[in-house]
Design a protein around this motif. Structure first.
Motif, PDB file in Angstrom:
ATOM      1  N   UNK A   1     -18.094 -40.933   8.430  1.00 47.85           N
ATOM      2  CA  UNK A   1     -17.052 -41.330   9.215  1.00 47.85           C
ATOM      3  C   UNK A   1     -15.654 -42.323   9.133  1.00 47.85           C
TER       4      UNK A   1
ATOM      5  N   UNK B   1     -13.939 -41.558  12.903  1.00 52.38           N
ATOM      6  CA  UNK B   1     -13.617 -40.489  13.214  1.00 52.38           C
ATOM      7  C   UNK B   1     -14.380 -39.535  12.966  1.00 52.38           C
ATOM      8  N   UNK B   2     -14.073 -38.481  13.930  1.00 54.95           N
ATOM      9  CA  UNK B   2     -15.145 -37.721  13.333  1.00 54.95           C
ATOM     10  C   UNK B   2     -14.534 -36.328  11.957  1.00 54.95           C
ATOM     11  N   UNK B   3     -15.730 -35.793  11.534  1.00 52.79           N
ATOM     12  CA  UNK B   3     -15.398 -34.848  10.434  1.00 52.79           C
ATOM     13  C   UNK B   3     -15.150 -33.540  10.495  1.00 52.79           C
ATOM     14  N   UNK B   4     -14.186 -33.170   9.643  1.00 59.14           N
ATOM     15  CA  UNK B   4     -14.501 -31.707  10.226  1.00 59.14           C
ATOM     16  C   UNK B   4     -15.071 -30.981   9.509  1.00 59.14           C
ATOM     17  N   UNK B   5     -15.888 -29.646   9.626  1.00 61.24           N
ATOM     18  CA  UNK B   5     -16.712 -28.738   8.386  1.00 61.24           C
ATOM     19  C   UNK B   5     -15.327 -27.555   7.474  1.00 61.24           C
ATOM     20  N   UNK B   6     -14.291 -29.004   6.792  1.00 57.29           N
ATOM     21  CA  UNK B   6     -13.652 -27.830   6.019  1.00 57.29           C
ATOM     22  C   UNK B   6     -14.408 -27.010   5.279  1.00 57.29           C
TER      23      UNK B   6
ATOM     24  N   UNK C   1     -15.056 -25.201   2.065  1.00 54.71           N
ATOM     25  CA  UNK C   1     -15.999 -25.962   0.984  1.00 54.71           C
ATOM     26  C   UNK C   1     -14.671 -25.750  -0.015  1.00 54.71           C
ATOM     27  N   UNK C   2     -14.061 -26.720  -1.018  1.00 56.48           N
ATOM     28  CA  UNK C   2     -13.292 -26.191  -2.626  1.00 56.48           C
ATOM     29  C   UNK C   2     -14.012 -26.683  -2.890  1.00 56.48           C
TER      30      UNK C   2
ATOM     31  N   UNK D   1     -19.020 -31.884  -3.803  1.00 56.50           N
ATOM     32  CA  UNK D   1     -19.593 -29.812  -4.244  1.00 56.50           C
ATOM     33  C   UNK D   1     -19.506 -30.604  -5.141  1.00 56.50           C
TER      34      UNK D   1
END
Lengths: 109, 348
Positions: free
Chosen positions: B145, A89-94, A96-97, B332
């Protein structure tokens, strides 16, 4: 647009065929990766087959009760030309949590 | 909307004559594709090959359109045999070519480890410089990925340990473009580790000026602590730095870029200033490059360090498949906890 065919995989230990019980998607549906596509029955068990990828379903093969051999077409997906063949999958830049907060008194000596 | 549709690519504009500024917004995939195109155009000795690299254009589209443009003799598909891909690279290099092979996924470098370690890395040494190996091995690397086993690994410590190899990993499109062109121009074999989770994010690429292409790069200056990372972890460390700023901690992010040789001077300069360091990598902890980085920092900054160098890494387990990778890759909170341990450290 490009078409990607998903043939019936070997559902375990050399099984050669499976019977369609019920389709959970229809042509035109957009599916996500791991979304159940179809209920199948093999000589060992009934199971839901998850989608190997995201995409638009454009053809399904086999009506309920039909038997499909391993390796024969099961579902055909439509994907944009330039994403055909992409693995994973193509990761999304969420956004940040975080749960951790830093607490430090810095002695700036 | 599917995640994969976000990968819809824009055709890179190649009409550079009309643009005064050479800065273009490209994804890393586009930047690498353009770099390969330009390398192939500029150097007739270059050949690009690997599984699905020809007709399909690569499973990550890095070689998209290159076979149509440069021909089947220069951009071509290989059988599913990494030992053959790298073995052929040895022969091509001996014959004067500049091979740019691709191992489709990091985990499939293992079948070619003999060709990489015993032939490519040593041929120049073995032949007393008569047979250099100007090979740039592209390896889509690291996780992120949701891929199955062998499709997401972090092999930099294996490669970096082999004398004769150079290892580099870009973290953004600009560096990807320039570092690939630089690597391809070198007389030595370079393992080029592409962070596959960063292929589709866009960034500004100044094609006219790559800046300094050797050594590390400060991505974000800071005063209190240095985060050292490479590849996909640089973007995560940048997120962490922004969050740390909310808590009053000013974090410097150092993108190591070259993992062999490591820029010891950049580490010394950065940590000499901040006096605290955390190194972050996806690979397992034990004998990972974090240990090498920690030692280099300790060597140069021992007298002024506020705390031992912390490592936030993957675990000492096989790199897990997609469904478990969020538990494995430093997140994080784990990086923030590493920073907290350094901040809390008191001597004595």
């Amino acid at each position: 647009m490009a078409e990607i065919s998903f043939p019936l995989p070997d559902l375990g230990e050399g099984l050669i065929e499976a019977t369609v019980l019920d389709w959970l998607v229809s042509p035109g549906d957009h599916v996500e990766r791991n979304q159940p596509l179809v209920e199948l029955e093999t000589s060992k068990s009934a199971l839901e087959l998850p989608s190997p990828q995201a995409g638009k379903v454009i053809r399904i093969h086999g009506a309920p009760g039909d038997t499909i051999n391993v390796g024969e077409p099961l579902v055909v997906f439509e994907v944009p030309d330039n994403t055909a063949g992409i693995v994973g999958t193509v990761p999304k830049d969420d956004v940040p949590k975080r749960r951790v907060r830093l607490s430090a008194v810095l002695d700036e000596d | 909307m599917s995640e994969s549709t976000t990968a819809t690519l824009e055709t890179a504009t190649r009409n550079e004559a009309t643009t005064k500024t050479q800065s273009t917004r490209l994804s890393m995939q586009q930047a690498l594709n353009r770099a390969l195109d330009e390398i192939l155009s500029a150097d007739p000795r270059t050949v690009v090959f690997g599984e699905d690299c020809g007709q399909l254009g690569g499973v990550f589209r890095i070689t998209d359109g290159l076979q149509a443009k440069h021909g089947e003799s220069r951009v071509f598909d290989t059988p599913l045999a990494e030992s053959g891909i790298l073995g052929m690279s040895v022969g091509l290099a001996m014959a004067g070519f500049h091979p740019i092979p691709e191992v489709q996924f990091d985990g499939f470098a293992y079948p070619a480890i003999n060709q990489i370690v015993c032939q490519i890395a040593r041929m120049n040494y073995r032949s007393r410089g008569k047979l250099p190996m100007p090979i740039t091995l592209r390896v889509p690397s690291f996780g992120g990925i949701r891929a199955p086993e062998h499709h997401g690994e972090s092999l930099e410590a294996l490669f970096a340990h082999v004398p004769g190899l150079k290892v580099v990993s870009p973290s953004d499109p600009h560096d990807a473009y320039h570092l690939l062109k630089y690597a391809a121009s070198r007389p030595d074999p370079v393992i080029f580790m592409e962070p596959k989770s960063r292929y589709w994010q866009k960034g500004d690429v100044d094609t006219s000026d790559g800046g300094t292409l050797t050594g590390a790069r400060i991505v974000r200056p800071g005063r209190h602590l240095t985060l050292v990372a490479w590849g996909a972890m640089v973007a995560r460390c940048m997120q962490v730095a922004e969050l740390a700023a909310e808590d009053g901690i000013d974090v410097e992010v150092l993108d190591l870029r070259w993992l062999k040789p490591i820029d010891a001077q950049a580490l010394a300069t950065s940590v000499g200033k901040t006096r605290r360091a955390v190194v972050v990598h996806e690979a397992p902890l034990t004998s990972g490059l974090g240990a090498e980085v920690a030692q280099l920092i300790t060597q140069s900054c021992f007298d002024t360090l506020k705390a031992p160098v912390e490592r936030v890494t993957g675990f000492d387990v096989p790199y897990p498949s997609g469904d478990l990778e969020d538990e494995y890759i430093p997140n994080i909170d784990r990086i923030l906890l590493g920073i907290q341990r350094v901040l809390e450290y008191r001597r004595g």
